[in-house]
Design a protein around this motif. Structure first.
Motif, PDB file in Angstrom:
ATOM      1  N   ALA A   1       5.732   0.279  -3.248  1.00 27.40           N
ATOM      2  CA  ALA A   1       6.448   1.444  -2.742  1.00 27.40           C
ATOM      3  C   ALA A   1       5.477   2.607  -2.758  1.00 27.40           C
ATOM      4  O   ALA A   1       4.776   2.818  -3.730  1.00 27.40           O
ATOM      5  CB  ALA A   1       7.656   1.753  -3.616  1.00 27.40           C
ATOM      6  N   VAL A   2       5.408   3.331  -1.657  1.00 23.81           N
ATOM      7  CA  VAL A   2       4.460   4.446  -1.549  1.00 23.81           C
ATOM      8  C   VAL A   2       5.239   5.755  -1.497  1.00 23.81           C
ATOM      9  O   VAL A   2       6.170   5.901  -0.695  1.00 23.81           O
ATOM     10  CB  VAL A   2       3.591   4.305  -0.283  1.00 23.81           C
ATOM     11  CG1 VAL A   2       2.580   5.452  -0.217  1.00 23.81           C
ATOM     12  CG2 VAL A   2       2.881   2.965  -0.269  1.00 23.81           C
ATOM     13  N   LEU A   3       4.873   6.686  -2.381  1.00 25.51           N
ATOM     14  CA  LEU A   3       5.471   8.017  -2.353  1.00 25.51           C
ATOM     15  C   LEU A   3       4.467   8.985  -1.763  1.00 25.51           C
ATOM     16  O   LEU A   3       3.267   8.872  -1.997  1.00 25.51           O
ATOM     17  CB  LEU A   3       5.832   8.488  -3.765  1.00 25.51           C
ATOM     18  CG  LEU A   3       6.796   7.652  -4.596  1.00 25.51           C
ATOM     19  CD1 LEU A   3       7.156   8.419  -5.854  1.00 25.51           C
ATOM     20  CD2 LEU A   3       8.041   7.309  -3.821  1.00 25.51           C
ATOM     21  N   ARG A   4       4.979   9.923  -0.986  1.00 33.02           N
ATOM     22  CA  ARG A   4       4.129  10.992  -0.494  1.00 33.02           C
ATOM     23  C   ARG A   4       4.952  12.257  -0.455  1.00 33.02           C
ATOM     24  O   ARG A   4       6.033  12.267   0.110  1.00 33.02           O
ATOM     25  CB  ARG A   4       3.578  10.649   0.891  1.00 33.02           C
ATOM     26  CG  ARG A   4       2.515  11.648   1.361  1.00 33.02           C
ATOM     27  CD  ARG A   4       1.803  11.143   2.606  1.00 33.02           C
ATOM     28  NE  ARG A   4       2.635  11.295   3.765  1.00 33.02           N
ATOM     29  CZ  ARG A   4       2.774  10.375   4.715  1.00 33.02           C
ATOM     30  NH1 ARG A   4       2.152   9.225   4.601  1.00 33.02           N
ATOM     31  NH2 ARG A   4       3.536  10.598   5.736  1.00 33.02           N
ATOM     32  N   ALA A   5       4.434  13.320  -1.092  1.00 35.07           N
ATOM     33  CA  ALA A   5       5.095  14.625  -1.122  1.00 35.07           C
ATOM     34  C   ALA A   5       6.567  14.501  -1.513  1.00 35.07           C
ATOM     35  O   ALA A   5       7.443  15.121  -0.934  1.00 35.07           O
ATOM     36  CB  ALA A   5       4.958  15.322   0.226  1.00 35.07           C
ATOM     37  N   GLY A   6       6.827  13.664  -2.520  1.00 37.99           N
ATOM     38  CA  GLY A   6       8.175  13.577  -3.054  1.00 37.99           C
ATOM     39  C   GLY A   6       9.093  12.596  -2.345  1.00 37.99           C
ATOM     40  O   GLY A   6      10.199  12.340  -2.799  1.00 37.99           O
ATOM     41  N   ARG A   7       8.678  12.079  -1.197  1.00 37.47           N
ATOM     42  CA  ARG A   7       9.527  11.125  -0.478  1.00 37.47           C
ATOM     43  C   ARG A   7       8.955   9.724  -0.572  1.00 37.47           C
ATOM     44  O   ARG A   7       7.751   9.546  -0.677  1.00 37.47           O
ATOM     45  CB  ARG A   7       9.576  11.470   1.014  1.00 37.47           C
ATOM     46  CG  ARG A   7      10.337  12.704   1.348  1.00 37.47           C
ATOM     47  CD  ARG A   7       9.941  13.113   2.761  1.00 37.47           C
ATOM     48  NE  ARG A   7      10.499  14.413   3.069  1.00 37.47           N
ATOM     49  CZ  ARG A   7      11.678  14.568   3.676  1.00 37.47           C
ATOM     50  NH1 ARG A   7      12.370  13.518   4.045  1.00 37.47           N
ATOM     51  NH2 ARG A   7      12.139  15.783   3.907  1.00 37.47           N
ATOM     52  N   LYS A   8       9.857   8.760  -0.449  1.00 39.52           N
ATOM     53  CA  LYS A   8       9.378   7.389  -0.328  1.00 39.52           C
ATOM     54  C   LYS A   8       9.058   7.158   1.132  1.00 39.52           C
ATOM     55  O   LYS A   8       9.938   7.246   1.983  1.00 39.52           O
ATOM     56  CB  LYS A   8      10.458   6.407  -0.795  1.00 39.52           C
ATOM     57  CG  LYS A   8       9.957   4.982  -0.878  1.00 39.52           C
ATOM     58  CD  LYS A   8      11.036   4.052  -1.349  1.00 39.52           C
ATOM     59  CE  LYS A   8      12.016   3.788  -0.213  1.00 39.52           C
ATOM     60  NZ  LYS A   8      13.103   2.892  -0.612  1.00 39.52           N
ATOM     61  N   VAL A   9       7.770   6.920   1.434  1.00 40.94           N
ATOM     62  CA  VAL A   9       7.387   6.802   2.842  1.00 40.94           C
ATOM     63  C   VAL A   9       7.224   5.355   3.277  1.00 40.94           C
ATOM     64  O   VAL A   9       7.175   5.076   4.471  1.00 40.94           O
ATOM     65  CB  VAL A   9       6.087   7.569   3.156  1.00 40.94           C
ATOM     66  CG1 VAL A   9       6.329   9.066   3.091  1.00 40.94           C
ATOM     67  CG2 VAL A   9       4.980   7.169   2.211  1.00 40.94           C
ATOM     68  N   ALA A  10       7.116   4.451   2.326  1.00 42.48           N
ATOM     69  CA  ALA A  10       6.963   3.066   2.736  1.00 42.48           C
ATOM     70  C   ALA A  10       7.352   2.138   1.598  1.00 42.48           C
ATOM     71  O   ALA A  10       7.192   2.466   0.426  1.00 42.48           O
ATOM     72  CB  ALA A  10       5.521   2.786   3.158  1.00 42.48           C
ATOM     73  N   GLU A  11       7.882   0.992   1.982  1.00 42.88           N
ATOM     74  CA  GLU A  11       8.098  -0.090   1.039  1.00 42.88           C
ATOM     75  C   GLU A  11       7.552  -1.324   1.730  1.00 42.88           C
ATOM     76  O   GLU A  11       8.017  -1.702   2.808  1.00 42.88           O
ATOM     77  CB  GLU A  11       9.597  -0.232   0.760  1.00 42.88           C
ATOM     78  CG  GLU A  11       9.910  -0.185  -0.720  1.00 42.88           C
ATOM     79  CD  GLU A  11      11.385  -0.318  -0.982  1.00 42.88           C
ATOM     80  OE1 GLU A  11      12.131   0.595  -0.572  1.00 42.88           O
ATOM     81  OE2 GLU A  11      11.787  -1.319  -1.583  1.00 42.88           O
ATOM     82  N   ILE A  12       6.523  -1.918   1.143  1.00 48.76           N
ATOM     83  CA  ILE A  12       5.792  -2.959   1.854  1.00 48.76           C
ATOM     84  C   ILE A  12       5.735  -4.218   0.993  1.00 48.76           C
ATOM     85  O   ILE A  12       5.562  -4.129  -0.231  1.00 48.76           O
ATOM     86  CB  ILE A  12       4.330  -2.516   2.146  1.00 48.76           C
ATOM     87  CG1 ILE A  12       4.308  -1.072   2.642  1.00 48.76           C
ATOM     88  CG2 ILE A  12       3.672  -3.431   3.144  1.00 48.76           C
ATOM     89  CD1 ILE A  12       2.946  -0.458   2.664  1.00 48.76           C
ATOM     90  N   ASP A  13       5.839  -5.345   1.604  1.00 44.67           N
ATOM     91  CA  ASP A  13       5.587  -6.605   0.913  1.00 44.67           C
ATOM     92  C   ASP A  13       4.078  -6.694   0.678  1.00 44.67           C
ATOM     93  O   ASP A  13       3.289  -6.430   1.571  1.00 44.67           O
ATOM     94  CB  ASP A  13       6.062  -7.773   1.800  1.00 44.67           C
ATOM     95  CG  ASP A  13       6.128  -9.062   1.007  1.00 44.67           C
ATOM     96  OD1 ASP A  13       5.149  -9.347   0.272  1.00 44.67           O
ATOM     97  OD2 ASP A  13       7.151  -9.757   1.105  1.00 44.67           O
ATOM     98  N   ALA A  14       3.693  -7.069  -0.542  1.00 44.76           N
ATOM     99  CA  ALA A  14       2.268  -7.031  -0.874  1.00 44.76           C
ATOM    100  C   ALA A  14       1.461  -7.931   0.051  1.00 44.76           C
ATOM    101  O   ALA A  14       0.303  -7.662   0.347  1.00 44.76           O
ATOM    102  CB  ALA A  14       2.070  -7.455  -2.325  1.00 44.76           C
ATOM    103  N   LYS A  15       2.080  -9.014   0.502  1.00 46.90           N
ATOM    104  CA  LYS A  15       1.320  -9.945   1.331  1.00 46.90           C
ATOM    105  C   LYS A  15       1.016  -9.352   2.704  1.00 46.90           C
ATOM    106  O   LYS A  15       0.089  -9.776   3.382  1.00 46.90           O
ATOM    107  CB  LYS A  15       2.108 -11.253   1.494  1.00 46.90           C
ATOM    108  CG  LYS A  15       1.916 -12.154   0.265  1.00 46.90           C
ATOM    109  CD  LYS A  15       2.534 -13.502   0.453  1.00 46.90           C
ATOM    110  CE  LYS A  15       3.954 -13.447   0.287  1.00 46.90           C
ATOM    111  NZ  LYS A  15       4.947 -13.812  -0.441  1.00 46.90           N
ATOM    112  N   ALA A  16       1.845  -8.357   3.100  1.00 48.13           N
ATOM    113  CA  ALA A  16       1.670  -7.782   4.435  1.00 48.13           C
ATOM    114  C   ALA A  16       0.777  -6.551   4.416  1.00 48.13           C
ATOM    115  O   ALA A  16       0.570  -5.924   5.443  1.00 48.13           O
ATOM    116  CB  ALA A  16       3.041  -7.412   5.010  1.00 48.13           C
ATOM    117  N   ALA A  17       0.258  -6.187   3.227  1.00 54.17           N
ATOM    118  CA  ALA A  17      -0.473  -4.918   3.134  1.00 54.17           C
ATOM    119  C   ALA A  17      -1.971  -5.157   2.987  1.00 54.17           C
ATOM    120  O   ALA A  17      -2.402  -6.208   2.528  1.00 54.17           O
ATOM    121  CB  ALA A  17       0.037  -4.132   1.923  1.00 54.17           C
TER     122      ALA A  17
END
Lengths: 522, 357
Positions: free
Chosen positions: A227-243
């Motif tokens: 899960a990636v946070l940027r400036a207080g928002r969750k901007v992405a939720e990615i499956d590790a295999k797809a990243a």
């Protein structure tokens, strides 16, 4: 890094559900309606730049802050989600949330067993049931692979072992959700691998893990989901295999990150030479034993090593905080006779300290004052003992725009800056005088992707200009990317120095662990 | 549930308001002991106010009392800024007074514009020399200066007592342990006719401005602030922390020494063992109330002096002990410490069980 990651029990029941959490500090929205689920047996990596809101979110989860909006649900013993009472660390502990901080919270003088049972027993009890506790711990160790001698004094343990104690402590208290804050910052690559193997074992038995890290490689290796946070928002939720790394860095920063490349060039004449130097550590840790090295103009020498193997003595020496007991340091052909911070600065050494809060910045002073800290007695900074405030403020303004310092102006108190901007202030101060020699000690520790890239660029610029740079870093990827040559410190001794191209992270790791360089890398 | 949360940014308005609120709270809390003592509250506060500020004479008394407190407040503020805990301003005040008496009772025959500066010079040097001892011990052997500077106060008082019973005793003093009087040329001029306000006040205000300028605008002040707030960063940046500490110790001791000279040459005329009713200790309160700001010291010294002078006349008017003054000043110190916390944290009140929506 560890091999293939098996997915957690598919669609397993949720261990934790964060629902619409918002937290404001004045006008700043630190967490903006963040929702996040954690499945049982899952490793979730939480990524984001400094100030993206990771720490705030974890502090709310752990009850240190109250959320302005939103709720948190934690699975109880039967696997049903129940609301977590907000603002209570005790409730978080009872609900099975355990946290391992970056800085360990262990008592050095107590045994491992005492550290783990500390605070779990009633104050009113007269004697302690050590035997029951140690039996339970033995069983925990069997199941988890977290092997530490329970009777050893914590002060004698290595950093990796201490981290195992911290994890055992959380498990002993019944943690079903483990939060790890930058767990690998202090470990060798091999120790990191061991930690990841342990985490895999633990998650197989149903433990859920939230893993906070800046190191994208290991995040990709160990986690199931990101899960990636940027400036207080969750901007992405990615499956590790797809990243992949580039995608993650881009998602964190919000724009593409240019990789910095070290261009090959022929270094110039020797600028700093150490001959058979032996030097004490200012805090009485590992001394530096007959170190020999040469750094030439336009060259970066990287030093790797597990913390506590004499790097701090070497750094203190180059900073002028200690004097050598034997041997000599020669800078630009002149042996250094006096060792004090001022003398070394005058010899042309710019110093980026390891701990910026402790040694680099005076938090309560303004930014223009912090930028003038090292040369306040220069004629440019004062006339007859009176500060040339106007000139210093103008200089600060220029330096801050040249080094892209954000989060305040020259009048801002330094303590209000983020770590990355603080580091830029230090860089501006150090690089402004175009020093011949630069000591960069952990220059990117705790910085986010954008700031790391900035620091790297500046160091490479200094290299291109002809500075001789001594780089000490725990981030081996960084070390190999920036350095022309690398050496490893182990028990106070500096290994043979090799061209960076001949080194790999694995080989460095072996040297850091004290294995002889057998050349069996790759 | 009541919780403290750190503030992101400290507002400057708040850091000025905090000590003011603390002072008012301290005065208000004084009502409790007054009530217990059975005093009519309205009359008591009125007597206190009138006694401190109600007339030209009252104001003059308060200003007279303010003078030594500015000196000792500055002495403490300067030292505390560098985290040098000088608790010995009381002793430094007495050695300053002692030096003034040695120089100013006939040893030197000179006109006033020479003698008066000489007295202050001697007193300042004496105070600095005394503070050099705890500072030196701290730098050389890491001896805690809180203990040494505090205990030196008692050593100095006994020494003063010895001198007043011995070599410095006034032969015309009818056997009282007091020194000879400062000669007329060495006596500070009175500022307002028929009051006791003397030129020491001018010097005190002048010193406050000087200290402020030094702290804010010079390399010395810069280094003092750097060493005080982060000594390891200051050392890393090439400053000599021990030189800075030593300098601060000498300046602090000298400022407290000036207080003694000012009291002897401006107010009392001669030295006795009860020259100071604890001005050195009150200087700590003054400095803390002022947030260690040199100009703030002037204001807080005036407040503390007003409480003491006002409480004196209140005790005469409504028959309560004048210890109320000590109590009020002590409460003011506690209140300002609490207020200091509130400038750094905000209070959040959360009803138990309530959901935030």
């Amino acid at each position: 890094m560890t091999g293939s990651s098996q997915t957690p029990a598919q669609q397993a029941s949720l261990a934790l559900s964060i629902s619409g959490v918002t937290k404001r500090f004045g006008n700043l929205v630190a967490n903006d309606a963040i929702s996040l689920d954690l499945a049982e047996g899952e490793i979730l990596a939480l990524l984001g730049e400094n100030g993206a809101g990771k720490t705030t979110l974890m502090s709310i989860l752990f009850g240190h802050y109250l959320a302005d909006e939103g709720e948190i649900f934690v699975a109880n013993g039967e696997g049903h989600l129940a609301p977590l009472p907000p603002g209570s660390p005790k409730a978080a502990l009872n609900a099975g949330i355990g946290m391992v901080h970056q800085h360990f919270t262990l008592a050095d003088n107590l045994s491992v067993l005492d550290n783990i049972t500390l605070g779990t027993e009633s104050l009113l009890k007269f004697w302690r049931s050590d035997r029951a506790a140690s039996a339970r711990l033995k069983e925990l160790q069997e199941n988890s692979g977290l092997h530490v001698d329970l009777d050893a004094r914590v002060g004698r343990l290595s950093v990796g072992e201490r981290q195992r104690v911290e994890i055992l402590k959380a498990l002993y208290r019944g943690a079903r959700i483990l939060i790890l804050d930058e767990p690998t910052a202090v470990l060798t690559p091999q120790e990191s691998d061991a930690l990841f193997a342990t985490l895999k074992r633990l998650t197989a038995t149903g433990l859920s893990v939230i893993f906070i890290s800046h190191k994208l490689n290991e995040v990709l290796a160990v986690s199931d989901r990101l899960a990636v946070l940027r400036a207080g928002r969750k901007v992405a939720e990615i499956d590790a295999k797809a990243a992949d790394r580039a995608l993650l860095a881009e998602t964190m920063v919000g724009s593409a990150v240019q990789p910095n490349v070290r261009r090959a060039h022929i270094p110039g004449e020797a600028v700093i030479v150490a001959r058979n130097v032996r030097a004490p550590d200012p805090r009485g840790r590992q001394t530096l034993e007959n170190a020999d090295f040469t750094i030439r103009a336009g060259e970066i020498l990287g030093i790797a090593g597990v913390s506590g193997n004499g790097q701090s003595a070497l750094a203190a020496l180059i900073c002028g905080l200690v004097a050598p007991q034997e041997g000599e340091i020669v800078i630009a052909g002149e042996p250094v006779r006096r060792f004090s911070p001022r003398a070394l600065m005058q010899a042309g050494v710019g110093r980026i300290p390891e701990d910026r809060h402790h040694d680099g910045i005076v938090g309560t002073m303004r930014l223009w004052e912090n930028l003038a800290l090292e040369d306040i007695r220069d004629p440019a900074a004062q006339t007859g003992g009176f500060l040339r405030q106007g000139a210093l403020r103008i200089r600060a303004k220029e330096a801050m725009s040249a080094f892209d310092v954000r989060g305040g102006g020259p009048e801002t108190e330094a303590r209000l800056l983020s770590g990355g901007n603080m580091q830029k202030i230090i860089l501006a101060r150090v690089l402004d005088g175009e020093p011949r020699v630069i000591l960069a000690n952990q220059p990117t520790r705790g910085l986010d992707v954008g700031a790391v890239s900035f620091v790297h660029r500046r160091l490479l610029d200094a290299r291109a200009r002809g500075a001789a740079i001594l780089l000490m870093s725990e981030d081996l990827d960084e070390l190999l990317a920036l350095s022309d040559r690398v050496g490893v410190m182990y028990r106070g001794t500096l290994s043979a120095i090799h061209p960076a191209e001949d080194m790999t992270v694995r080989r460095l790791g072996l040297l850091m662990a004290g294995h002889d360089d057998l050349g069996d890398a790759a | 549930m009541i919780r403290l949360e750190p503030r992101q940014e400290r507002s400057s308005a708040l850091s000025i308001a905090a000590p003011v609120v603390a002072a008012i709270a301290a005065l208000a809390l004084a009502a409790i002991p007054l009530f217990i003592a059975g005093a009519p509250l309205g009359a008591a506060y009125a007597a206190m106010f009138n006694g401190a500020l109600g007339s030209q004479f009252a104001l003059a008394e308060t200003l007279t009392r303010t003078t030594p407190l500015i000196f000792t407040g500055l002495a403490v503020a300067v030292a505390f800024r560098a985290r040098l805990w000088n608790i010995g301003a009381e002793g430094q005040l007495y050695v300053g007074a002692l030096a003034a008496v040695v120089v100013g009772t006939g040893m030197i025959d000179a006109p006033g514009f020479v003698l008066i500066p000489l007295l202050f010079l001697a007193g300042g040097l004496a105070g600095a020399a005394l503070m050099a001892v705890p500072t030196g011990l701290k730098l050389k052997f890491s001896v805690d200066e809180v203990v040494t500077s505090l205990l030196l106060n008692f050593v100095v008082l006994l020494f003063v007592s010895m001198m007043l019973e011995g070599p410095l005793k006034d032969p015309m003093g009818l056997g009282w342990p007091q020194s000879e009087a400062i000669v007329d040329e060495g006596t500070l001029p009175v500022l307002m006719a028929r009051t006791r306000v003397h030129a020491g006040l001018i010097l005190a205000l002048f010193m406050a401005v000087i200290v402020h300028i030094v702290m804010a605008r010079t390399v010395w002040g810069f280094e003092t602030r750097a060493v005080g707030s982060n000594p390891s960063a200051a050392r890393f940046a090439g400053m000599s922390t021990s030189m800075v500490m030593l300098r601060v110790g000498l300046v602090s001791g000298a400022l407290a020494g000036l207080a003694g000279v000012s009291e002897v040459a401006g107010l009392k005329g001669y030295l006795t063992q009860d020259l100071s009713p604890g001005f050195g200790y009150s200087g700590i309160v003054v400095a803390m109330l002022a947030g260690l700001h040199p100009l703030g010291v002037v204001v807080s010294a005036f407040f503390v002096a007003a409480v003491f002078v006002g409480a004196d006349s209140m005790s005469r008017a409504v028959g309560v002990p004048s210890y109320i003054a000590n109590l009020t000043v002590a409460v003011a110190l506690l209140a300002v410490l609490v207020a200091g916390v509130l400038t750094r944290y905000r209070i959040r009140i959360q009803k138990p069980g309530a959901r935030n929506v």
